[in-house]
Structures are given as C-alpha cells and as structure tokens.
Design a protein around this motif. Sequence first.
Motif, PDB file in Angstrom:
ATOM      1  N   PHE A 169       1.025  -1.232   0.126  1.00 44.96           N
ATOM      2  CA  PHE A 169       0.069   0.095   0.102  1.00 44.96           C
ATOM      3  C   PHE A 169       0.891   1.339   0.057  1.00 44.96           C
ATOM      4  O   PHE A 169       1.639   1.468   1.107  1.00 44.96           O
ATOM      5  CB  PHE A 169      -1.026  -0.038   1.218  1.00 44.96           C
ATOM      6  N   ALA A 172      -7.713   2.977  -0.322  1.00 47.14           N
ATOM      7  CA  ALA A 172      -7.000   1.915   0.040  1.00 47.14           C
ATOM      8  C   ALA A 172      -6.756   1.370  -1.284  1.00 47.14           C
ATOM      9  O   ALA A 172      -5.774   0.566  -1.486  1.00 47.14           O
ATOM     10  CB  ALA A 172      -7.614   1.121   0.866  1.00 47.14           C
ATOM     11  N   ALA A 182      -4.017   2.892  -3.587  1.00 44.51           N
ATOM     12  CA  ALA A 182      -2.642   2.746  -2.506  1.00 44.51           C
ATOM     13  C   ALA A 182      -2.267   1.338  -2.930  1.00 44.51           C
ATOM     14  O   ALA A 182      -1.054   1.131  -3.100  1.00 44.51           O
ATOM     15  CB  ALA A 182      -2.755   2.891  -1.263  1.00 44.51           C
ATOM     16  N   PHE A 183      -3.313   0.205  -3.090  1.00 46.79           N
ATOM     17  CA  PHE A 183      -2.706  -1.049  -3.232  1.00 46.79           C
ATOM     18  C   PHE A 183      -2.355  -1.225  -4.891  1.00 46.79           C
ATOM     19  O   PHE A 183      -1.365  -1.794  -5.076  1.00 46.79           O
ATOM     20  CB  PHE A 183      -3.930  -1.966  -2.959  1.00 46.79           C
ATOM     21  N   THR A 223       2.979   2.372   3.688  1.00 48.34           N
ATOM     22  CA  THR A 223       2.105   2.500   5.058  1.00 48.34           C
ATOM     23  C   THR A 223       2.887   1.867   6.070  1.00 48.34           C
ATOM     24  O   THR A 223       2.489   2.066   7.173  1.00 48.34           O
ATOM     25  CB  THR A 223       0.866   1.819   4.711  1.00 48.34           C
TER      26      THR A 223
END
Length: 320
Positions: free
Chosen positions: A15, A63, A66-67, A317
């Motif tokens: 992430f 999320a 970011a992934f 992260t």
Amino acid sequence: MESSIETIRLSRRTFELLPVERIMLTTALVAEAAGIALATALQRNVNWPPMLLGFAIGLALIALGAFVRGTRGSSRVALAMVGLGSFFAFTSASPIVIFSLMPLTNPMVDDWLTWSGHLVGYDWHSLINHMLDYPVILRALGYVYQSSIFQLMLTVCFLAALHRALSVHRFMLVGMFSLAVTVAIWWVFPSVGYVGALDVPAEVLRERGYHYGTDRGGFLTQLLTEGPARISPETVTGVVGFPSYHMVMCCLVVWFLRATVLFVPALILNLAMIPATLIHGGHHLLDIPGGVAVFALCVWFVSRFLAPGDELEPVRTSGS
C-alpha cells in the motif's frame, strides 16, 4: 517469528501513498471525526449508516488506489482512485457539519444581498418569470447546474490519465480547503438565496423545467432557523447561499483543465453555469463573485503550499 514479521512488512509495503495523499487522507479523517464529534456533542439525531456511506466508499477507493500503486505500479489509476476517494471521504463530512450547526444563531444576510442585487437591476423572481417563457433553455440550464459533481470526477480522472500528479493533488486540496472556507463564511454570514414565493403554480414550474418548488427560499430559511428533525440523506439539501460553492466547483474545473484539450468545452459549459447557478440555485448576484473569490484565495494558497516535486515520492504504509 522473523518470517512472520517480514510477511507483515511486505504486506504493508503493498500500500503506497504519496506524501500529499497522506495529507489529503488525514484531512478527510479529521473532517469526518469533527463532524461526528459535533453531531454527538450537540445531540443531533443522525441517520448514521447512510450518512457515513460516502466516507466508507472514499476510504475503500483510497486503499484500493494505494494497493494498485504498490503492487501493480499503475500510477495513473492510483492517482484517480486516491483523488476520487479523498473527494468522497472529505465531502461526506460536510452535510454532517453543516446540518449539525443548525439552527444558526447569527442573523441571515439575505435581505442585504437582495438589496445589493436590486442596486444593479438584478431580481431573481423577475429572472425566473422571464425564463419560464424559454422552457428549453431553462431545462438545459438545469442539467448544467446538476453536472458539477460529474465534472469534478471527470476532471480528476482526466488529469490522472495525463499523469499530472501535481494538478490532481492541487485540485483536491483546493476543493477541500475552499469547501471549508465556504462553510465558515456561511456560518458567520448565513444566507440561503432568494426568499419569497413565486407566483406561478408548482406544476407549471415543473412543466417548464424548474423543479425546486414555489417557495424554496422559505423552506431553506426554516431549516436554518429551526434545524432538521433528523440529519439524513432525505433531509440533506443545498443550504449554503453566499458564497456559491457551485461557482467554486466550476472555477476548479476550468482552471485545472487549462492547457488541455478539454479546456474549451469546460469553459463553455461553465460559462453556462453562471446563469444556471443564479436560476436553479436561487442565488443572489453577489454569491457568484463570492465563490470566485474563495476559489482564487484557495488556489493561491495551495499553489504555494504544494510546490512542484512535493508529490513525487511514495510513502509506504509501514512507515519504514
């Protein structure tokens, strides 16, 4: 044991958020927490599940973006998803804050804004009565007025497709900052737009392309002075008169699409947003330059806060 720790670290590294995206995420989290705290402290009756849906969708998009960046290296897709997610997450807090503040204690300034419009010959009731003779134009302007959110989303996606990370991030920060400034001004100087019933039957208004009833100003005034019985999607509506956030949004789109192939279409569409905002938003004349001024202030501030290059390095992260 070391294998487990390394597995956790690797999963976290999948992430990736850019530094400014972390600022956007933090801003959205703070805004939502402030809305919840305000509603709870003032003991407002809130239908929480649907009111938090936009926030949940926003976090999911952030999320996922970011992934995608961490595992696929798809920076353009990640830019769009994180940008849209930040937009959904932040704006979901605004109706909670706005409607929790009601009833407002400061006197409304609509009478003064109406008077200022009359000084230069602007009267909203006369404008509506005149536009009823042109139902095709009136209806078309209604579609323009309702296009603002779609335009914002399209702009984020288009800029991300061009890989203009700085533009996407400035776009989002200006949008967030300007919404906060707009609500703050409205809280100090409350206004809802033109007040006073139209002397035309509601069915005639609908037939000719105006769908906001004969006395929307009176309804909104009652909301501001009494507050809603329950804060829920069914009761949430646009109540901010001065400055016009619709004008902020159209300035956002036109400004950040300059020097792209979409600039001219965006300019033409959003020039039409000016009469659309006055007519279908029931706005005072001063609401228009007020929105432009808020945008100008915020874009000036953000352009100095976020310099070229600030958006480039990813932050993982894991914090390592």
